[in-house]
Design a protein around this motif. Structure first.
Motif, short mmCIF file in Angstrom:
data_model
loop_
_atom_site.label_atom_id
_atom_site.label_comp_id
_atom_site.label_asym_id
_atom_site.label_seq_id
_atom_site.Cartn_x
_atom_site.Cartn_y
_atom_site.Cartn_z
N PHE A 101 0.80 -1.09 -0.04
CA PHE A 101 -0.11 -0.09 -0.04
C PHE A 101 0.98 1.35 0.17
N PHE A 102 1.75 1.09 0.76
CA PHE A 102 2.85 2.38 0.72
C PHE A 102 3.61 2.45 -0.43
N LEU A 103 3.86 1.36 -0.83
CA LEU A 103 4.53 1.54 -2.43
C LEU A 103 3.57 2.27 -3.40
N LEU A 104 2.38 1.72 -3.50
CA LEU A 104 1.42 2.20 -4.24
C LEU A 104 1.10 3.65 -4.15
N GLU A 105 0.88 4.00 -2.63
CA GLU A 105 0.68 5.55 -2.59
C GLU A 105 1.59 6.33 -3.06
N THR A 106 2.93 5.96 -2.85
CA THR A 106 3.97 6.72 -3.49
C THR A 106 4.02 6.68 -5.01
N SER A 107 3.86 5.51 -5.58
CA SER A 107 3.89 5.45 -7.12
C SER A 107 2.63 6.07 -7.71
N LEU A 108 1.49 6.14 -7.26
CA LEU A 108 0.51 6.68 -7.47
C LEU A 108 0.56 8.38 -7.70
N GLU A 109 1.13 8.76 -6.63
CA GLU A 109 1.65 10.20 -6.60
C GLU A 109 2.53 10.65 -7.68
N PHE A 110 3.51 9.59 -7.70
CA PHE A 110 4.65 9.98 -8.82
C PHE A 110 4.15 9.63 -10.08
N TRP A 111 3.25 8.94 -10.34
CA TRP A 111 2.33 8.66 -11.77
C TRP A 111 1.88 9.97 -12.02
N PHE A 112 1.05 10.41 -10.85
CA PHE A 112 0.21 11.62 -11.28
C PHE A 112 1.19 13.02 -11.79
N SER A 113 2.34 12.91 -10.81
CA SER A 113 3.06 14.10 -11.05
C SER A 113 3.76 13.88 -12.39
N GLU A 114 4.03 12.77 -12.88
CA GLU A 114 4.54 12.52 -14.30
C GLU A 114 3.59 13.10 -15.36
N LEU A 115 2.07 12.65 -15.32
CA LEU A 115 1.12 12.97 -16.22
C LEU A 115 1.14 14.62 -16.09
N VAL A 116 1.21 15.26 -15.04
CA VAL A 116 0.95 16.65 -14.98
C VAL A 116 2.02 17.65 -15.11
N ALA A 296 -7.52 19.77 2.71
CA ALA A 296 -6.20 19.93 3.05
C ALA A 296 -5.18 18.99 2.09
N ARG A 297 -5.53 17.75 1.85
CA ARG A 297 -4.76 16.97 1.06
C ARG A 297 -4.64 17.39 -0.50
N ILE A 298 -5.84 17.93 -0.96
CA ILE A 298 -5.71 18.84 -2.33
C ILE A 298 -4.89 20.07 -2.32
N MET A 299 -5.01 20.80 -1.41
CA MET A 299 -4.06 22.06 -1.35
C MET A 299 -2.70 21.65 -1.03
N PHE A 300 -2.35 20.55 -0.45
CA PHE A 300 -0.87 20.27 -0.12
C PHE A 300 -0.33 19.67 -1.56
N ARG A 301 -1.16 18.65 -2.02
CA ARG A 301 -0.89 18.07 -3.17
C ARG A 301 -0.45 19.11 -4.31
N LYS A 302 -1.23 20.21 -4.58
CA LYS A 302 -1.01 21.38 -5.40
C LYS A 302 0.40 21.87 -5.23
N MET A 303 0.53 22.35 -4.01
CA MET A 303 1.83 22.86 -3.43
C MET A 303 2.99 22.06 -3.68
N ILE A 304 2.77 20.91 -3.45
CA ILE A 304 3.98 19.93 -3.77
C ILE A 304 4.22 19.83 -5.46
N VAL A 305 3.24 19.66 -6.19
CA VAL A 305 3.47 19.40 -7.70
C VAL A 305 3.89 20.62 -8.51
N THR A 306 3.58 21.77 -7.79
CA THR A 306 3.97 23.09 -8.34
C THR A 306 5.46 23.57 -7.88
#
Length: 373
Positions: A101-116, A296-306
């Motif tokens: 699950f932890f591998l997945l959570e990191t990989s999904l965020e990594f995958w998303f950051s690649e896409l955007v 909070a998750r959405i705002m942090f996610r945007k902060m990190i990927v930008t």
């Protein structure tokens, strides 16, 4: 992006039901030790997952690592299907499951950051909110679905179906262009990119909040002599809140929401204390909790990927997860000292998370003003 949205939605749907079933099997009104041990062990992989990624999967794309993770989950859930009646084996398999699950959570965020990556801010806002909304709807429906079918289908068959579903997700991920991540000069620069301590602090609270909620809902419900459907309803109310705020923030994303979330969280903490025996009020409070936490998750996610490159995003989430383990362990220890207040750590952690996010936005505003001047 469509493949990403579909795969992650199905993953959340299955995951929500699977976690509920395992936690309910381990929950007991007589003793909380089995669920407490399983919950703490669930976050131990956060310590070494970053090293696993760096040593074994550093050349994997986000989608490739996600694909491998689904295959491994299929094998683990197959084992759970056979041995779920043994508490010891179930705890061990649950531990292995959370490694993936932890591998997945990191990989999904990594995958998303690649896409955007290199996309416009409008594109990032749209799909960040959309993906989280879809995922939360799926996560909301998952526990409700399993709480209904468990009346008609034996638990062993449900685990088997879930295992096969992960195998289907393995085949559903499309082949992606291989991204070479060997350390060239550019990659080395990205790897050594400075990460703010505050971003690590915010990241380390995300999983403990979810972990304490996963521990609290079945524990508090069994302590109050409730039923599994009550856990599913409360879990779903949380998911509804996170889905709704995803839709709202996709159109009106502003740092001003953080003040609203903070006030709401303080308010619902007091209300839960006053109305902890009223299921309808608790459903509403979990809905509001979902609004605040999801926002909070959405705002942090945007902060990190930008702010960072996709490689650095992977470090922020993986190391943040690792640092979150002591927080989770301490919260669960304090929770079991008095089960009447087993719900309190989740609310306190969310309040702290929102304060840190407000602090970070304030710092960014000051920095922007100085750069303009």
């Amino acid at each position: 992006m469509n493949n990403y949205l579909i795969v992650t939605a199905l993953y959340r749907f299955i995951c929500g039901g699977l976690i509920l079933l395992i936690n309910w099997e381990l929950a007991s009104p007589e003793s909380t030790k089995h669920l407490a041990i399983a919950t703490v062990l669930s976050f131990v992989p956060a310590i070494f997952t970053p090293f696993l990624i760096k040593l074994l999967f550093k050349n994997y794309t986000g989608s490739k690592l996600t694909k491998l993770s689904f295959l491994l989950i299929f094998l683990i859930v197959t084992g759970i299907t056979t041995y779920y009646q043994s508490t010891f084996i179930l705890i061990v398999l649950n531990f292995l499951l959370w490694i993936i699950f932890f591998l997945l959570e990191t990989s999904l965020e990594f995958w998303f950051s690649e896409l955007v990556e290199n996309q416009s801010e409008i594109f990032i806002n749209k799909y960040s909110s959309l993906s989280m909304t879809i995922n939360q709807v799926a996560l909301m429906i998952g526990p409700l679905f399993v709480s209904l079918i468990i009346k008609f289908i034996e638990l062993q068959w449900i685990f088997l179906i879930y295992g096969l579903s992960y195998l289907l997700l393995y085949f559903a991920i499309k082949r992606s262009r291989q991204v070479t991540t060997n350390l060239s000069e550019e990659d080395a620069t990205q790897t050594n990119e400075h990460i703010k301590i505050l971003h690590y602090c915010i990241s380390m609270l995300m999983w403990p909040i979810l972990g304490t909620i996963n521990f609290m809902l079945p524990t508090f419900t069994t302590f109050k002599n409730g039923k599994i459907y009550e856990v599913a309803l409360l879990d779903s109310a949380l998911g509804v809140g996170m889905a709704v705020i995803g839709v709202i923030l996709s159109k009106w994303l502003s740092s001003r929401w953080l003040s609203v979330f903070l006030i709401l969280t303080i308010g619902i903490t007091l209300l839960w204390y006053l109305y902890e025996d009223n299921l309808y009020i608790k459903l509403f409070l979990m809905l509001v909790f979902g609004l605040a936490f999801g926002g909070a998750r959405i705002m942090f996610r945007k902060m990190i990927v930008t702010t960072y490159t996709s490689q650095t995003v992977k470090r922020v989430y993986s190391l943040g997860n690792a640092f979150g383990l002591p927080v989770l362990a301490l919260c669960i220890y304090l929770s079991i000292l008095n089960l009447n207040f087993v719900w309190l750590p989740s609310f306190i952690l969310l309040i702290v998370l929102l304060i840190l996010l407000k602090t970070q936005h304030h710092e960014r505003n000051i920095t922007n003003e100085k750069s303009i001047n």
